[in-house]
Design a protein around this motif. Structure first.
Motif, PDB file in Angstrom:
ATOM      1  N   THR A  40      -2.816  27.943 -15.365  1.00  0.00           N
ATOM      2  CA  THR A  40      -3.765  27.506 -14.338  1.00  0.00           C
ATOM      3  C   THR A  40      -5.121  28.164 -14.539  1.00  0.00           C
ATOM      4  OG1 THR A  40      -1.970  27.169 -12.732  1.00  0.00           O
ATOM      5  CG2 THR A  40      -4.200  27.384 -11.858  1.00  0.00           C
ATOM      6  N   VAL A  41      -5.134  29.465 -14.758  1.00  0.00           N
ATOM      7  CA  VAL A  41      -6.390  30.183 -14.973  1.00  0.00           C
ATOM      8  C   VAL A  41      -7.062  29.723 -16.257  1.00  0.00           C
ATOM      9  CG1 VAL A  41      -7.391  32.467 -15.385  1.00  0.00           C
ATOM     10  CG2 VAL A  41      -5.644  32.170 -13.629  1.00  0.00           C
ATOM     11  N   ARG A 261     -12.152  26.370  -8.149  1.00  0.00           N
ATOM     12  CA  ARG A 261     -11.868  26.000  -9.530  1.00  0.00           C
ATOM     13  C   ARG A 261     -10.382  26.123  -9.850  1.00  0.00           C
ATOM     14  NH1 ARG A 261     -16.107  29.613 -12.721  1.00  0.00           N
ATOM     15  NH2 ARG A 261     -14.488  29.377 -14.317  1.00  0.00           N
ATOM     16  N   ALA A 262      -9.764  27.189  -9.373  1.00  0.00           N
ATOM     17  CA  ALA A 262      -8.330  27.360  -9.599  1.00  0.00           C
ATOM     18  C   ALA A 262      -7.528  26.287  -8.870  1.00  0.00           C
ATOM     19  CB  ALA A 262      -7.895  28.753  -9.148  1.00  0.00           C
ATOM     20  N   ASP A 279      -3.155  23.509  -2.394  1.00  0.00           N
ATOM     21  CA  ASP A 279      -3.572  24.134  -3.651  1.00  0.00           C
ATOM     22  C   ASP A 279      -4.319  25.435  -3.372  1.00  0.00           C
ATOM     23  OD1 ASP A 279      -2.637  21.925  -5.277  1.00  0.00           O
ATOM     24  OD2 ASP A 279      -4.392  20.807  -4.590  1.00  0.00           O
ATOM     25  N   VAL A 280      -5.169  25.407  -2.357  1.00  0.00           N
ATOM     26  CA  VAL A 280      -5.930  26.600  -1.979  1.00  0.00           C
ATOM     27  C   VAL A 280      -4.988  27.689  -1.485  1.00  0.00           C
ATOM     28  CG1 VAL A 280      -7.686  27.505  -0.401  1.00  0.00           C
ATOM     29  CG2 VAL A 280      -7.986  25.246  -1.435  1.00  0.00           C
ATOM     30  N   GLN A 281      -4.018  27.324  -0.667  1.00  0.00           N
ATOM     31  CA  GLN A 281      -3.118  28.310  -0.076  1.00  0.00           C
ATOM     32  C   GLN A 281      -2.203  28.943  -1.112  1.00  0.00           C
ATOM     33  OE1 GLN A 281      -1.361  25.839   2.929  1.00  0.00           O
ATOM     34  NE2 GLN A 281      -2.956  26.288   4.449  1.00  0.00           N
ATOM     35  N   PRO A 286      -3.271  35.413  -5.298  1.00  0.00           N
ATOM     36  CA  PRO A 286      -3.629  35.904  -6.648  1.00  0.00           C
ATOM     37  C   PRO A 286      -5.118  35.852  -6.948  1.00  0.00           C
ATOM     38  CG  PRO A 286      -2.476  33.800  -6.782  1.00  0.00           C
ATOM     39  CD  PRO A 286      -2.342  34.270  -5.387  1.00  0.00           C
ATOM     40  N   VAL A 287      -5.866  34.938  -6.315  1.00  0.00           N
ATOM     41  CA  VAL A 287      -7.293  34.818  -6.600  1.00  0.00           C
ATOM     42  C   VAL A 287      -8.125  35.783  -5.764  1.00  0.00           C
ATOM     43  CG1 VAL A 287      -9.280  33.257  -6.491  1.00  0.00           C
ATOM     44  CG2 VAL A 287      -7.110  32.432  -7.391  1.00  0.00           C
TER      45      VAL A 287
END
Length: 323
Positions: A40-41, A261-262, A279-281, A286-287
């Motif tokens: 993902t990153v 972006r992630a 997706d945000v949650q 980790p972000v």
């Protein structure tokens, strides 16, 4: 036609991502969630910090990513005597040509494996700041562009361990995400001991994609739609963190950008052309957790940044129309 093209691109992205994940999982068994975060990153064009105690496979994970992609890979072993010029490069005078020649440092690669980054001095750690933020290096007033894609995958030991320096706040903020490896479960550890004691699994790992393909898929991820409501949700999280009584330092604007972006990359891996609050949650901890600084009260209560960020998700409502 345009929609069909996007669907085809997402199908290719999922196929390539699956191959990379399968290749990495052949080396790092039982850590599918960790491997998915790495991919993902990579697709979000970010940098990853892997923190845990020695011996759990941090360096092996970084090497497995480099081997899975047919691209240039450089490894930097961070030590107390490492110099900034060892990372960025140095200008050397050529007596025959009577000119200075630039000799690139280890940062000039598609994937840079920074092993035990917090064993180097803060001055050397800071040598990565420009490279990670702007994709370039400036030496002796001359700027050199780095290769694309460019990803720093750094490992670090917990700061309580002997011989480590804490990463500066500006350095931590350059990493899109931070993950912990954790110990494998007993079955995976048994398989690992049996397999790794006979052969080196990295020796048999073959590239499953190349740098040009990854760069093209990164461009595809950037095109995914994030609605104004989703963007507002990220801003609300950032604003709430800056006012949170358990935090002394909240989420920076760069952190909010990295989260979007992630989230786009996470949506792409799920085969969707748009970003959801889910997706945000999924990626918020980790972000964001490694960037915030707890208040004195939170530290005395032995709370962790991960707990505070998780609580923040429960306090900030999802905007209407974001789903």
């Amino acid at each position: 036609m345009g929609e069909d093209r996007v669907v085809n691109e997402l199908e290719e992205l999922q196929e390539v991502a699956h191959r990379v994940e399968a290749a990495m999982s052949s080396v790092i068994a039982g850590k599918d969630d960790v491997v998915r975060t790495v991919v993902t990153v990579l697709l979000a064009q970010g940098h990853l910090l892997v923190e845990d105690v020695p011996g759990v496979g941090k360096t092996m994970l970084a090497k497995a990513l480099g081997r899975s992609i047919d691209c240039s890979v450089q490894r930097i072993q961070f030590t107390p005597d490492l110099l900034p010029s060892d990372v960025t490069g140095v200008s050397v005078f050529n007596q025959d040509a009577r000119t200075f020649e630039f000799r690139p440092g280890a940062v000039f690669a598609n994937v840079v494996v920074g092993d035990e980054i917090n064993r180097a001095s803060p001055k050397t750690q800071s040598a990565l700041l420009e490279a990670m933020a702007e994709g370039q290096v400036t030496v002796d007033a001359t700027t050199y562009r780095l290769e694309e894609p460019f990803m720093v995958m750094a490992t670090q030991n917990p700061i309580e361990m002997e011989g480590t320096y804490p990463l500066p706040e500006a350095q931590r903020d350059r990493f899109m995400a931070r993950i912990e490896m954790g110990y494998p479960d007993p079955a995976a550890e048994l398989d690992m001991i049996g397999a790794h004691s006979r052969t080196d699994p990295l020796a048999a790992l073959q590239p499953v994609t190349d740098a040009l393909t990854v760069a093209r898929l990164v461009a595809v991820v950037r095109t995914l739609y994030a609605s104004p409501a989703v963007l507002q949700y990220v801003v609300d999280l950032a604003t709430a963190s800056r006012r949170h009584p358990r935090l002394r330092l909240g989420i920076s604007p760069r952190a909010a950008l990295h989260l979007v972006r992630a989230a786009r990359a996470h949506a792409a891996l799920d085969g969707r052309t748009h970003v959801l609050p889910d997706d945000v949650q999924v990626l918020a901890v980790p972000v964001l957790a490694h960037r915030v600084i707890l208040s004195n009260d939170a530290q005395l209560a032995r709370e962790t940044p991960e707990q505070v960020v998780a609580g923040l998700l429960g306090e900030v409502p999802v905007p209407v129309g974001a789903r």
